[in-house]
Design a protein around this motif. Structure first.
Motif, PDB file in Angstrom:
ATOM      1  N   UNK A   1      -4.655   6.909 -13.973  1.00 33.72           N
ATOM      2  CA  UNK A   1      -3.936   6.011 -13.075  1.00 33.72           C
ATOM      3  C   UNK A   1      -3.966   6.535 -11.638  1.00 33.72           C
ATOM      4  N   UNK A   2      -3.819   7.834 -11.475  1.00 34.47           N
ATOM      5  CA  UNK A   2      -3.884   8.468 -10.159  1.00 34.47           C
ATOM      6  C   UNK A   2      -5.220   8.159  -9.483  1.00 34.47           C
ATOM      7  N   UNK A   3      -6.303   8.367 -10.190  1.00 32.88           N
ATOM      8  CA  UNK A   3      -7.637   8.146  -9.608  1.00 32.88           C
ATOM      9  C   UNK A   3      -7.865   6.675  -9.266  1.00 32.88           C
ATOM     10  N   UNK A   4      -7.379   5.774 -10.099  1.00 34.81           N
ATOM     11  CA  UNK A   4      -7.542   4.349  -9.808  1.00 34.81           C
ATOM     12  C   UNK A   4      -6.780   3.961  -8.550  1.00 34.81           C
ATOM     13  N   UNK A   5      -5.565   4.455  -8.418  1.00 35.86           N
ATOM     14  CA  UNK A   5      -4.782   4.165  -7.220  1.00 35.86           C
ATOM     15  C   UNK A   5      -5.420   4.767  -5.973  1.00 35.86           C
ATOM     16  N   UNK A   6      -5.946   5.968  -6.091  1.00 34.45           N
ATOM     17  CA  UNK A   6      -6.634   6.599  -4.947  1.00 34.45           C
ATOM     18  C   UNK A   6      -7.823   5.751  -4.525  1.00 34.45           C
ATOM     19  N   UNK A   7      -8.595   5.279  -5.473  1.00 35.58           N
ATOM     20  CA  UNK A   7      -9.748   4.422  -5.148  1.00 35.58           C
ATOM     21  C   UNK A   7      -9.298   3.140  -4.458  1.00 35.58           C
ATOM     22  N   UNK A   8      -8.237   2.528  -4.957  1.00 36.64           N
ATOM     23  CA  UNK A   8      -7.717   1.298  -4.342  1.00 36.64           C
ATOM     24  C   UNK A   8      -7.266   1.550  -2.904  1.00 36.64           C
ATOM     25  N   UNK A   9      -6.573   2.648  -2.703  1.00 33.53           N
ATOM     26  CA  UNK A   9      -6.068   2.977  -1.365  1.00 33.53           C
ATOM     27  C   UNK A   9      -7.231   3.267  -0.419  1.00 33.53           C
ATOM     28  N   UNK A  10      -8.228   3.986  -0.897  1.00 33.54           N
ATOM     29  CA  UNK A  10      -9.385   4.317  -0.056  1.00 33.54           C
ATOM     30  C   UNK A  10     -10.154   3.075   0.373  1.00 33.54           C
TER      31      UNK A  10
ATOM     32  N   UNK B   1       0.843  -1.198   0.000  1.00 33.24           N
ATOM     33  CA  UNK B   1       0.000   0.000   0.000  1.00 33.24           C
ATOM     34  C   UNK B   1       0.880   1.250   0.000  1.00 33.24           C
ATOM     35  N   UNK B   2       1.938   1.231   0.777  1.00 32.77           N
ATOM     36  CA  UNK B   2       2.842   2.384   0.818  1.00 32.77           C
ATOM     37  C   UNK B   2       3.479   2.626  -0.546  1.00 32.77           C
ATOM     38  N   UNK B   3       3.782   1.571  -1.270  1.00 27.36           N
ATOM     39  CA  UNK B   3       4.323   1.724  -2.632  1.00 27.36           C
ATOM     40  C   UNK B   3       3.290   2.392  -3.538  1.00 27.36           C
ATOM     41  N   UNK B   4       2.012   2.037  -3.359  1.00 26.80           N
ATOM     42  CA  UNK B   4       0.950   2.678  -4.153  1.00 26.80           C
ATOM     43  C   UNK B   4       0.844   4.161  -3.813  1.00 26.80           C
ATOM     44  N   UNK B   5       0.986   4.483  -2.538  1.00 26.19           N
ATOM     45  CA  UNK B   5       0.930   5.890  -2.120  1.00 26.19           C
ATOM     46  C   UNK B   5       2.072   6.670  -2.753  1.00 26.19           C
ATOM     47  N   UNK B   6       3.257   6.071  -2.780  1.00 21.43           N
ATOM     48  CA  UNK B   6       4.402   6.721  -3.420  1.00 21.43           C
ATOM     49  C   UNK B   6       4.141   6.912  -4.908  1.00 21.43           C
ATOM     50  N   UNK B   7       3.549   5.915  -5.548  1.00 21.22           N
ATOM     51  CA  UNK B   7       3.230   6.012  -6.978  1.00 21.22           C
ATOM     52  C   UNK B   7       2.239   7.145  -7.228  1.00 21.22           C
ATOM     53  N   UNK B   8       1.258   7.313  -6.323  1.00 20.23           N
ATOM     54  CA  UNK B   8       0.282   8.407  -6.441  1.00 20.23           C
ATOM     55  C   UNK B   8       1.007   9.749  -6.415  1.00 20.23           C
ATOM     56  N   UNK B   9       1.946   9.888  -5.500  1.00 16.80           N
ATOM     57  CA  UNK B   9       2.701  11.141  -5.411  1.00 16.80           C
ATOM     58  C   UNK B   9       3.548  11.371  -6.662  1.00 16.80           C
ATOM     59  N   UNK B  10       4.128  10.311  -7.178  1.00 20.61           N
ATOM     60  CA  UNK B  10       4.928  10.435  -8.404  1.00 20.61           C
ATOM     61  C   UNK B  10       4.045  10.856  -9.586  1.00 20.61           C
ATOM     62  N   UNK B  11       2.855  10.282  -9.669  1.00 22.10           N
ATOM     63  CA  UNK B  11       1.934  10.649 -10.753  1.00 22.10           C
ATOM     64  C   UNK B  11       1.517  12.115 -10.643  1.00 22.10           C
ATOM     65  N   UNK B  12       1.188  12.538  -9.424  1.00 21.33           N
ATOM     66  CA  UNK B  12       0.790  13.934  -9.224  1.00 21.33           C
ATOM     67  C   UNK B  12       1.937  14.871  -9.592  1.00 21.33           C
TER      68      UNK B  12
ATOM     69  N   UNK C   1      -8.853   0.224   1.005  1.00 22.86           N
ATOM     70  CA  UNK C   1      -8.046  -0.591   1.908  1.00 22.86           C
ATOM     71  C   UNK C   1      -8.262  -0.162   3.350  1.00 22.86           C
ATOM     72  N   UNK C   2      -7.848  -1.027   4.253  1.00 22.57           N
ATOM     73  CA  UNK C   2      -7.905  -0.715   5.681  1.00 22.57           C
ATOM     74  C   UNK C   2      -6.506  -0.346   6.166  1.00 22.57           C
ATOM     75  N   UNK C   3      -5.802   0.409   5.335  1.00 25.79           N
ATOM     76  CA  UNK C   3      -4.409   0.768   5.582  1.00 25.79           C
ATOM     77  C   UNK C   3      -4.203   1.421   6.943  1.00 25.79           C
ATOM     78  N   UNK C   4      -4.966   2.461   7.242  1.00 25.23           N
ATOM     79  CA  UNK C   4      -4.720   3.197   8.488  1.00 25.23           C
ATOM     80  C   UNK C   4      -4.948   2.331   9.716  1.00 25.23           C
ATOM     81  N   UNK C   5      -5.960   1.476   9.692  1.00 24.95           N
ATOM     82  CA  UNK C   5      -6.182   0.615  10.857  1.00 24.95           C
ATOM     83  C   UNK C   5      -5.086  -0.441  10.971  1.00 24.95           C
ATOM     84  N   UNK C   6      -4.580  -0.917   9.850  1.00 23.64           N
ATOM     85  CA  UNK C   6      -3.482  -1.895   9.906  1.00 23.64           C
ATOM     86  C   UNK C   6      -2.196  -1.268  10.418  1.00 23.64           C
TER      87      UNK C   6
END
Length: 98
Positions: free
Chosen positions: A51-60, A16-27, A62-67
């Motif tokens: 691609x940015x929007x798809x990754x944002x949807x995937x991250x949203x 998930x953190x790799x996806x977050x980094x990818x989102x920042x790179x895309x932006x 997820x239960x990333x913050x609780x994990x």
């Protein structure tokens, strides 16, 4: 030694953190493209935004913050247990010397 469950959870969090980094790179790529002296390339912007929007949807979804919170709590709990074990050893050593 970490349990297999911990390793799986940590691996999942890293993904998930790799996806977050990818989102920042895309932006960042879109911002650079918009600032280009030659003007932005529409297809580049469209692809990156899609691609940015798809990754944002995937991250949203997820239960990333609780994990992450669970992993932090687990590490804190292990630390407290180790401190308690140390205190127990000290008490036992003191009792055996008395």
């Amino acid at each position: 030694m970490d349990s297999p469950t911990e390793n799986t959870s940590l691996h999942w969090l890293q993904n998930v953190e790799k996806r977050i980094i990818k989102v920042l790179e895309l932006a960042s790529g879109v911002m650079n493209e918009l600032a280009s002296p030659a003007g932005p390339r529409k297809e580049f912007i469209n692809n990156h935004c899609r691609e940015f929007m798809q990754l944002i949807k995937d991250i949203q979804k997820s239960n990333y913050s609780s994990r992450v919170a669970d992993e932090i709590c687990l590490k804190k709990l292990k630390y407290v247990i180790s401190q308690l074990d140390g205190m127990k050893e000290t008490i036992e050593k003191h009792d055996s010397e008395a």
